[in-house]
Each structure stands twice: as C-alpha cells, then as structure tokens.
Write a protein that holds these residues in place. Structure first.
Motif, mmCIF file in Angstrom:
data_model
loop_
_atom_site.group_PDB
_atom_site.id
_atom_site.type_symbol
_atom_site.label_atom_id
_atom_site.label_comp_id
_atom_site.label_asym_id
_atom_site.label_seq_id
_atom_site.Cartn_x
_atom_site.Cartn_y
_atom_site.Cartn_z
ATOM 1 N N LEU A 175 38.586 -33.198 40.941
ATOM 2 C CA LEU A 175 38.932 -34.330 41.611
ATOM 3 C C LEU A 175 40.232 -35.086 41.524
ATOM 4 C CD1 LEU A 175 35.607 -36.714 41.079
ATOM 5 C CD2 LEU A 175 36.649 -35.824 43.402
ATOM 6 N N PRO A 176 41.154 -35.911 41.991
ATOM 7 C CA PRO A 176 42.319 -36.283 41.747
ATOM 8 C C PRO A 176 42.108 -37.536 40.794
ATOM 9 C CG PRO A 176 41.918 -36.578 44.125
ATOM 10 C CD PRO A 176 40.793 -35.756 43.649
ATOM 11 N N GLN A 177 42.724 -37.903 39.991
ATOM 12 C CA GLN A 177 42.836 -38.766 39.033
ATOM 13 C C GLN A 177 44.034 -39.912 39.538
ATOM 14 O OE1 GLN A 177 43.351 -38.625 34.842
ATOM 15 N NE2 GLN A 177 41.332 -39.785 34.804
ATOM 16 N N LEU A 204 47.927 -37.823 53.663
ATOM 17 C CA LEU A 204 47.726 -36.500 53.709
ATOM 18 C C LEU A 204 46.223 -36.098 53.568
ATOM 19 C CD1 LEU A 204 50.298 -35.777 50.933
ATOM 20 C CD2 LEU A 204 50.396 -35.149 53.393
ATOM 21 N N CYS A 205 45.414 -36.989 53.050
ATOM 22 C CA CYS A 205 43.977 -36.645 52.830
ATOM 23 C C CYS A 205 43.332 -36.098 53.999
ATOM 24 C CB CYS A 205 43.320 -37.652 52.142
ATOM 25 S SG CYS A 205 41.724 -37.105 51.904
ATOM 26 N N PRO A 206 42.907 -35.100 54.301
ATOM 27 C CA PRO A 206 42.360 -34.606 55.570
ATOM 28 C C PRO A 206 41.094 -35.101 55.795
ATOM 29 C CG PRO A 206 42.124 -32.879 54.029
ATOM 30 C CD PRO A 206 42.801 -33.976 53.161
ATOM 31 N N VAL A 207 40.342 -35.646 55.096
ATOM 32 C CA VAL A 207 39.129 -36.035 55.132
ATOM 33 C C VAL A 207 38.741 -37.729 54.641
ATOM 34 C CG1 VAL A 207 37.757 -34.108 54.742
ATOM 35 C CG2 VAL A 207 38.196 -35.438 52.835
ATOM 36 N N GLN A 208 39.915 -38.271 54.838
ATOM 37 C CA GLN A 208 40.057 -39.972 54.589
ATOM 38 C C GLN A 208 39.270 -40.344 53.200
ATOM 39 O OE1 GLN A 208 38.916 -41.884 58.265
ATOM 40 N NE2 GLN A 208 40.319 -40.567 59.649
ATOM 41 N N ALA A 209 39.480 -39.491 52.169
ATOM 42 C CA ALA A 209 38.834 -39.913 50.861
ATOM 43 C C ALA A 209 39.761 -40.920 50.231
ATOM 44 C CB ALA A 209 38.589 -38.490 50.321
ATOM 45 N N MET A 210 40.947 -41.058 50.518
ATOM 46 C CA MET A 210 41.777 -42.025 49.857
ATOM 47 C C MET A 210 42.117 -43.174 50.817
ATOM 48 S SD MET A 210 43.306 -41.213 46.936
ATOM 49 C CE MET A 210 43.689 -39.963 45.823
ATOM 50 N N SER A 211 42.327 -44.389 50.018
ATOM 51 C CA SER A 211 42.427 -45.643 50.800
ATOM 52 C C SER A 211 43.497 -46.564 49.844
ATOM 53 C CB SER A 211 41.357 -46.508 51.208
ATOM 54 O OG SER A 211 40.625 -46.532 49.963
ATOM 55 N N LYS A 271 42.893 -45.722 46.247
ATOM 56 C CA LYS A 271 41.621 -45.617 45.795
ATOM 57 C C LYS A 271 40.849 -44.340 46.395
ATOM 58 C CE LYS A 271 37.240 -48.107 45.319
ATOM 59 N NZ LYS A 271 36.281 -48.857 46.182
ATOM 60 N N LEU A 272 40.343 -43.619 45.494
ATOM 61 C CA LEU A 272 39.258 -42.314 45.812
ATOM 62 C C LEU A 272 37.956 -42.530 46.131
ATOM 63 C CD1 LEU A 272 39.606 -39.055 46.020
ATOM 64 C CD2 LEU A 272 38.804 -39.334 43.746
ATOM 65 N N ASP A 273 37.478 -42.196 47.297
ATOM 66 C CA ASP A 273 35.927 -42.129 47.723
ATOM 67 C C ASP A 273 35.543 -40.703 47.210
ATOM 68 O OD1 ASP A 273 33.508 -41.649 48.294
ATOM 69 O OD2 ASP A 273 33.871 -42.755 50.506
ATOM 70 N N LEU A 280 33.625 -38.141 49.360
ATOM 71 C CA LEU A 280 34.153 -37.582 50.533
ATOM 72 C C LEU A 280 35.138 -36.355 50.103
ATOM 73 C CD1 LEU A 280 35.074 -40.292 52.914
ATOM 74 C CD2 LEU A 280 33.345 -38.451 53.202
ATOM 75 N N CYS A 281 35.879 -36.725 48.785
ATOM 76 C CA CYS A 281 36.936 -35.810 48.269
ATOM 77 C C CYS A 281 36.393 -34.221 48.367
ATOM 78 C CB CYS A 281 37.374 -36.337 46.896
ATOM 79 S SG CYS A 281 38.684 -35.217 46.334
ATOM 80 N N LEU A 282 37.266 -33.472 48.834
ATOM 81 C CA LEU A 282 36.964 -31.867 48.734
ATOM 82 C C LEU A 282 37.420 -31.161 47.450
ATOM 83 C CD1 LEU A 282 37.933 -31.033 52.301
ATOM 84 C CD2 LEU A 282 35.424 -31.565 51.545
ATOM 85 N N GLY A 283 38.304 -32.031 46.932
ATOM 86 C CA GLY A 283 38.823 -31.612 45.480
ATOM 87 C C GLY A 283 40.122 -30.518 45.858
ATOM 88 N N CYS A 284 40.649 -30.774 47.381
ATOM 89 C CA CYS A 284 41.813 -29.724 47.678
ATOM 90 C C CYS A 284 43.023 -29.433 46.966
ATOM 91 C CB CYS A 284 41.603 -29.657 48.918
ATOM 92 S SG CYS A 284 42.692 -31.072 49.753
ATOM 93 N N GLY A 285 43.432 -30.981 46.392
ATOM 94 C CA GLY A 285 44.635 -30.953 45.766
ATOM 95 C C GLY A 285 45.774 -31.170 46.738
ATOM 96 N N VAL A 286 45.715 -31.189 47.965
ATOM 97 C CA VAL A 286 46.619 -31.665 48.852
ATOM 98 C C VAL A 286 47.328 -32.944 48.297
ATOM 99 C CG1 VAL A 286 47.462 -32.334 51.298
ATOM 100 C CG2 VAL A 286 45.919 -30.206 50.795
ATOM 101 N N CYS A 287 46.757 -34.007 48.112
ATOM 102 C CA CYS A 287 47.328 -35.312 47.825
ATOM 103 C C CYS A 287 48.035 -35.262 46.592
ATOM 104 C CB CYS A 287 46.125 -36.366 47.722
ATOM 105 S SG CYS A 287 44.812 -35.899 46.371
ATOM 106 N N VAL A 288 47.657 -34.298 45.580
ATOM 107 C CA VAL A 288 48.284 -34.286 44.224
ATOM 108 C C VAL A 288 49.675 -33.537 44.392
ATOM 109 C CG1 VAL A 288 48.084 -33.288 41.998
ATOM 110 C CG2 VAL A 288 45.978 -34.187 43.014
HETATM 111 S S1 SF4 Z 1 41.893 -33.855 46.818
HETATM 112 FE FE1 SF4 Z 1 41.997 -33.467 49.008
HETATM 113 S S2 SF4 Z 1 40.021 -34.213 50.008
HETATM 114 FE FE2 SF4 Z 1 40.452 -35.383 47.699
HETATM 115 S S3 SF4 Z 1 41.666 -37.064 47.927
HETATM 116 FE FE3 SF4 Z 1 43.060 -35.474 47.690
HETATM 117 S S4 SF4 Z 1 43.596 -34.479 49.829
HETATM 118 FE FE4 SF4 Z 1 41.720 -35.609 50.238
#
Ligand code: SF4
Ligand code: SF4
Length: 208
Positions: free
Chosen positions: A67-69, A83-90, A106-108, A111-119
């Motif tokens: 998960l992103p911290q 950037l988040c593809p599933v609207q897990a960040m607001s 703020k992270l939900d 919903l988060c996929l843990g993909c790391g795109v936001c990081v």
């Molecule tokens: S890790 Fe991926 S799914 Fe989770 S908040 Fe970041 S971009 Fe969105």
C-alpha cells in the motif's frame, strides 16, 4: 479472429516499457490458476479497472501486498489523485488550524490495488510503498465466499442483478468461475436461482 497476434520477447519487453512510461497498471485476472488475461491499463475505460472500483468486494483484479504510505509533508498537489486508476486517492483537509486551506492526500485502502503508479508519479517523493498490515486474503476465496453465501441464502440473482455485475463481463466471469468450481448440488442450486439456460447448458457441458 484477427484480434490478437503473437509477439516475441523483445517486442513484449518494449510494450511493457511503454506501459510503464505511460503510468499504466499491469495486472492479471485474480485467480490462482488458469489466468485468462494480463493487461496494462489506465482507469478511464478499462472494464477491469472499472470493475475493481464498482465491485471491489468481488476483487476481480489481482492486488499486491503493498500500500502507498503518505508522508506528513504531502503538499496536496493532487498528482496521485489524477494518476490512480481506481480512485483510491483523494484530497482531504490537512486539519491544520494555521493553514486551514492546506490539503493532503488520503488513501482508500479497500480500493487500492497496490500498483505503485502513484508512488512513481508523486513529484515530491511523498509516497512510499509499504507492506499491507495483513497479507491480501487469497482473492479467489473472497469471491468464492461471497458467491456461496449468496447461493445459500437463495440470493444469487440479487448478487448479480442488484449489483449490476452483468455490466462487467469480467466481474461476471469471476462469479461464474466460482460457480463452475462448486460441487454439483450447489451448481444446480445456483442454476435454479438464476433460471439461466446459458448456465444450465455450460454446467451440462462440464459434466454434472
Ligand atoms: S498504489 Fe495504485 S491503486 Fe493504490 S492508490 Fe496508488 S495508484 Fe491507486
Ligand atoms: S502526489 Fe505526492 S505530494 Fe501530491 S498529493 Fe499525492 S502524495 Fe501528496
């Protein structure tokens, strides 16, 4: 049918590099065996990403154990939200009385996929991937449990129609995948609840 072609290893690696550059999420179908697809997607029109948002409880898409911290120094720029593809960040208020307008990410986590795109995309390096507090429950079990509970309560049709699972063929495939793996008696029960000739025919074909 002309919709796919074979690619060699070099082209495959090029495609993955392009996907990475464009901040696409690489993911696969959330099953342990017989993965039907892997994909590199954004969140605007990909059915699997939309299914992950609408039917998070079915966990149609594979989730990592990370998960992103968000650091306390988050500037609230909103890049991760975009950037988040599933609207897990607001963005929410930072609750800072000295700077009442200050906002932070703020992270939900559900919903988060843990993909790391936001990081990767955070311009101020305010995000770090950390391990989830609990390892992800084997996703197929979760779908399995949801479907079994619905069948046992005689509510399989509600699970599919009320939740509009039929609007996403991948979420529907996840449900049907569970049904086909059930013992014959439960498959028949499921078939009766759905009153689906399609399901009956497939169950016949797989040899109940
Ligand atoms: S890790 Fe991926 S799914 Fe989770 S908040 Fe970041 S971009 Fe969105
Ligand atoms: S991209 Fe980074 S700095 Fe900007 S809101 Fe997200 S976490 Fe904060």
């Amino acid at each position: 049918h002309g919709h796919a072609r074979e690619v060699d290893k070099t082209e495959c690696l090029d495609l993955l590099a392009q996907a990475y550059e464009h901040n696409l999420v690489q993911f696969g179908e959330n099953v342990r065996e017989g993965v039907n697809f892997i994909c590199n997607c954004c969140g605007c029109c990909c059915e699997a990403m939309l299914a992950a948002q609408r039917f998070a409880f079915l966990e149609p898409v594979h989730t990592t154990n990370y998960l992103p911290q968000i650091s306390e120094s988050c500037t609230g720029c909103g890049t991760c939200v975009n950037l988040c593809p599933v609207q897990a960040m607001s963005l929410v208020s930072a609750n800072n009385p000295k700077k009442p307008k200050r906002r932070i990410a703020k992270l939900d986590a559900k919903l988060c996929l843990g993909c790391g795109v936001c990081v990767r995309g955070c311009p101020d390096a305010q995000l770090t991937l950390i391990q989830r507090p609990q390892r992800v429950i084997t996703p197929r079990d979760s779908t399995h449990r949801t479907v079994i509970m619905a069948i046992e309560r005689g509510k399989l049709q509600h699970l599919l129609f009320d939740n509009q699972v039929l609007f996403s063929h991948r979420a529907l495939a996840a449900v049907f995948g569970v049904i086909f793996a059930l013992p014959p008696a439960k498959q028949i029960l499921a078939s009766r609840q759905l009153k689906s000739h399609y399901l009956e025919k497939i169950i016949d074909r797989v040899g109940v």
